[in-house]
Motif scaffolding. Structure first.
Motif, PDB file in Angstrom:
ATOM      1  N   LEU A  49      64.113  48.303 -58.841  1.00 20.71           N
ATOM      2  CA  LEU A  49      64.450  46.952 -58.381  1.00 20.71           C
ATOM      3  C   LEU A  49      63.311  46.351 -57.565  1.00 20.71           C
ATOM      4  N   GLY A  50      62.573  47.177 -56.840  1.00 12.82           N
ATOM      5  CA  GLY A  50      61.429  46.666 -56.078  1.00 12.82           C
ATOM      6  C   GLY A  50      60.409  46.005 -56.986  1.00 12.82           C
ATOM      7  N   ARG A  51      60.061  46.676 -58.064  1.00 10.00           N
ATOM      8  CA  ARG A  51      59.067  46.110 -58.994  1.00 10.00           C
ATOM      9  C   ARG A  51      59.598  44.826 -59.641  1.00 10.00           C
ATOM     10  N   ILE A  52      60.877  44.875 -60.048  1.00  7.48           N
ATOM     11  CA  ILE A  52      61.454  43.711 -60.740  1.00  7.48           C
ATOM     12  C   ILE A  52      61.513  42.504 -59.803  1.00  7.48           C
ATOM     13  N   TRP A  53      61.987  42.728 -58.573  1.00  7.19           N
ATOM     14  CA  TRP A  53      62.138  41.591 -57.657  1.00  7.19           C
ATOM     15  C   TRP A  53      60.790  41.050 -57.206  1.00  7.19           C
ATOM     16  N   ALA A  54      59.827  41.936 -57.056  1.00  7.27           N
ATOM     17  CA  ALA A  54      58.487  41.448 -56.700  1.00  7.27           C
ATOM     18  C   ALA A  54      57.938  40.577 -57.830  1.00  7.27           C
ATOM     19  N   ALA A  55      58.161  41.015 -59.070  1.00  5.87           N
ATOM     20  CA  ALA A  55      57.687  40.219 -60.217  1.00  5.87           C
ATOM     21  C   ALA A  55      58.388  38.864 -60.258  1.00  5.87           C
ATOM     22  N   ALA A  56      59.603  38.799 -59.692  1.00  3.94           N
ATOM     23  CA  ALA A  56      60.340  37.532 -59.661  1.00  3.94           C
ATOM     24  C   ALA A  56      59.949  36.686 -58.449  1.00  3.94           C
ATOM     25  N   GLY A  57      59.014  37.190 -57.624  1.00  7.31           N
ATOM     26  CA  GLY A  57      58.492  36.383 -56.517  1.00  7.31           C
ATOM     27  C   GLY A  57      58.942  36.804 -55.132  1.00  7.31           C
ATOM     28  N   HIS A  58      59.789  37.825 -55.036  1.00  5.04           N
ATOM     29  CA  HIS A  58      60.279  38.251 -53.720  1.00  5.04           C
ATOM     30  C   HIS A  58      59.297  39.227 -53.070  1.00  5.04           C
ATOM     31  N   ARG A  59      59.358  39.293 -51.722  1.00 10.48           N
ATOM     32  CA  ARG A  59      58.483  40.231 -51.003  1.00 10.48           C
ATOM     33  C   ARG A  59      59.281  41.489 -50.692  1.00 10.48           C
ATOM     34  N   ILE A  60      58.698  42.624 -51.038  1.00  7.27           N
ATOM     35  CA  ILE A  60      59.401  43.904 -50.898  1.00  7.27           C
ATOM     36  C   ILE A  60      58.769  44.721 -49.771  1.00  7.27           C
ATOM     37  N   VAL A  61      59.628  45.232 -48.879  1.00  9.21           N
ATOM     38  CA  VAL A  61      59.199  46.179 -47.854  1.00  9.21           C
ATOM     39  C   VAL A  61      59.981  47.462 -48.092  1.00  9.21           C
ATOM     40  N   TYR A  62      59.299  48.491 -48.552  1.00 12.75           N
ATOM     41  CA  TYR A  62      59.992  49.762 -48.753  1.00 12.75           C
ATOM     42  C   TYR A  62      60.140  50.478 -47.423  1.00 12.75           C
ATOM     43  N   GLY A  63      61.328  51.013 -47.184  1.00 13.67           N
ATOM     44  CA  GLY A  63      61.568  51.877 -46.030  1.00 13.67           C
ATOM     45  C   GLY A  63      61.696  53.299 -46.547  1.00 13.67           C
ATOM     46  N   SER A  64      60.734  54.135 -46.157  1.00  9.55           N
ATOM     47  CA  SER A  64      60.682  55.480 -46.719  1.00  9.55           C
ATOM     48  C   SER A  64      60.558  56.509 -45.607  1.00  9.55           C
ATOM     49  N   ARG A  65      61.022  57.724 -45.936  1.00  5.22           N
ATOM     50  CA  ARG A  65      60.801  58.831 -44.981  1.00  5.22           C
ATOM     51  C   ARG A  65      59.334  59.223 -44.983  1.00  5.22           C
ATOM     52  N   THR A  66      58.639  58.888 -46.066  1.00  3.72           N
ATOM     53  CA  THR A  66      57.225  59.275 -46.196  1.00  3.72           C
ATOM     54  C   THR A  66      56.379  58.096 -46.691  1.00  3.72           C
ATOM     55  N   PRO A  67      56.260  57.049 -45.867  1.00  4.26           N
ATOM     56  CA  PRO A  67      55.554  55.850 -46.356  1.00  4.26           C
ATOM     57  C   PRO A  67      54.067  56.055 -46.584  1.00  4.26           C
ATOM     58  N   GLU A  68      53.507  57.142 -46.010  1.00  6.78           N
ATOM     59  CA  GLU A  68      52.049  57.336 -46.108  1.00  6.78           C
ATOM     60  C   GLU A  68      51.622  58.156 -47.329  1.00  6.78           C
ATOM     61  N   THR A  69      52.563  58.656 -48.102  1.00 10.72           N
ATOM     62  CA  THR A  69      52.174  59.524 -49.226  1.00 10.72           C
ATOM     63  C   THR A  69      51.547  58.709 -50.370  1.00 10.72           C
ATOM     64  N   ASP A  70      50.771  59.405 -51.202  1.00  5.09           N
ATOM     65  CA  ASP A  70      50.148  58.737 -52.354  1.00  5.09           C
ATOM     66  C   ASP A  70      51.217  58.143 -53.266  1.00  5.09           C
ATOM     67  N   ARG A  71      52.321  58.871 -53.430  1.00  6.33           N
ATOM     68  CA  ARG A  71      53.389  58.393 -54.311  1.00  6.33           C
ATOM     69  C   ARG A  71      53.886  57.015 -53.855  1.00  6.33           C
ATOM     70  N   VAL A  72      54.140  56.880 -52.569  1.00  8.32           N
ATOM     71  CA  VAL A  72      54.666  55.600 -52.070  1.00  8.32           C
ATOM     72  C   VAL A  72      53.567  54.534 -52.068  1.00  8.32           C
ATOM     73  N   ARG A  73      52.347  54.929 -51.741  1.00  2.03           N
ATOM     74  CA  ARG A  73      51.232  53.961 -51.802  1.00  2.03           C
ATOM     75  C   ARG A  73      51.079  53.415 -53.228  1.00  2.03           C
ATOM     76  N   ASN A  74      51.164  54.310 -54.208  1.00  2.00           N
ATOM     77  CA  ASN A  74      51.054  53.865 -55.604  1.00  2.00           C
ATOM     78  C   ASN A  74      52.174  52.895 -55.960  1.00  2.00           C
ATOM     79  N   LEU A  75      53.376  53.208 -55.479  1.00  2.00           N
ATOM     80  CA  LEU A  75      54.512  52.329 -55.756  1.00  2.00           C
ATOM     81  C   LEU A  75      54.262  50.939 -55.156  1.00  2.00           C
TER      82      LEU A  75
END
Ligand SMILES: NC(=O)c1ccc[n+]([C@@H]2O[C@H](COP(=O)([O-])OP(=O)(O)OC[C@H]3O[C@@H](n4cnc5c(N)ncnc54)[C@H](OP(=O)(O)O)[C@@H]3O)[C@@H](O)[C@H]2O)c1
Length: 247
Positions: A49-75
């Motif tokens: 949903l993050g990717r879809i909503w961003a493509a529709a113009g919305h701003r996404i802020v992910y809240g993660s237990r591990t925001p610094e990991t490569d996986r989350v950075r890539n996302l």
């Protein structure tokens, strides 16, 4: 026709119909065109949903237990449109709309971590089932839906149950289903439901306001039905399409 074009066409036609589905044209037009949405959880549903909503113009802020990991950075990079990732609490503090695509067992801890959500819209897509002899059953107390638990933990928020009745692969690509796919929405705040309905339309899906948050219990059962069918019929699945008619 490619998937992106198809999604845009579905979204356009659903957007034209949205006022009829919900509260009326004047209210629909009063909604913000773009939202800042905190997505707490970077798994299947959150990242889709993050990717879809961003493509529709919305701003996404992910809240993660591990925001610094490569996986989350890539996302974050794939999501684009100014997306970012931070702690769960910091993400929620930046947004009026907070989606919680998390395991149901994590609800108490995550809701505590998010802090005071008064005045925010919390979208709850969570489900919980276990299998007994191929039948999907509920391990929870049937008197208390997951959405009711979320509302009890965030009494000042408007909790809306939505996006729990379809698989994330269908969110990614609604044309997997050979026709429109519904997003039944339950909640007690009509304005909050209207904003969530707009987000469903932006994902190329068809929102339907089915009633108060009390009905979240039935939406959670709908998912169990779909999961149980899939388990008993290997290689087959169904999606829900609900449509209004005069009574
Ligand atoms: N999969 C589907 O097709 C689907 C469809 C509709 C609804 N749902 C429901 O939506 C929810 C999320 O499903 P999902 O498939 O996206 O799950 P998932 O892939 O396992 O992702 C869940 C995310 O929740 C976050 N999280 C926060 N606290 C956690 C904890 N204590 N343990 C594990 N993860 C935690 C994690 O993100 P961080 O690591 O970034 O913190 C994790 O990636 C579930 O309740 C599910 O039943 C799923």
């Amino acid at each position: 026709m490619n998937r992106v074009t198809l999604r845009r066409l579905i979204a356009l036609s659903a957007r034209l119909l949205l006022p009829l589905f919900l509260l009326g044209p004047a209210t629909a037009l009063a909604q913000p065109r773009t939202e800042t949405i905190a997505i707490i959880g970077t798994g299947n549903v959150g990242s889709t949903l993050g990717r879809i909503w961003a493509a529709a113009g919305h701003r996404i802020v992910y809240g993660s237990r591990t925001p610094e990991t490569d996986r989350v950075r890539n996302l974050v990079e794939e999501t684009g449109n100014g997306a970012s990732a931070t702690s769960q609490a910091d993400a929620a503090s930046q947004a009026e709309i907070v989606l919680i695509p998390i395991p149901p067992t994590a609800i108490p801890d995550v809701m505590a971590a998010l802090g005071d959500l008064t005045g925010k819209i919390v979208i709850d897509p969570t489900n919980w089932w276990e299998f007994e002899d191929g039948i999907a059953v509920s391990p929870r107390d049937p008197r208390d839906s997951l959405a009711a638990q979320v509302q009890a933990l965030a009494p000042g928020a408007s909790v809306v149950k939505a996006f729990n009745t379809l698989n994330y692969t269908v969110m990614q690509n609604p044309s997997l289903s050979d026709g429109p796919v519904s997003v039944p929405i339950a909640g007690n705040d009509p304005a909050a439901k209207q904003r969530v309905a707009r987000l469903a339309v932006d994902a190329g899906l068809e929102p339907l306001d089915v009633g108060p948050l009390q009905f979240a219990e039935y939406l959670e059962e709908m998912l169990r039905l779909a999961i149980g069918f899939r388990e008993l019929n290997p290689g087959q699945a169904f999606d829900f399409y609900l449509r209004l008619r005069p009574n």
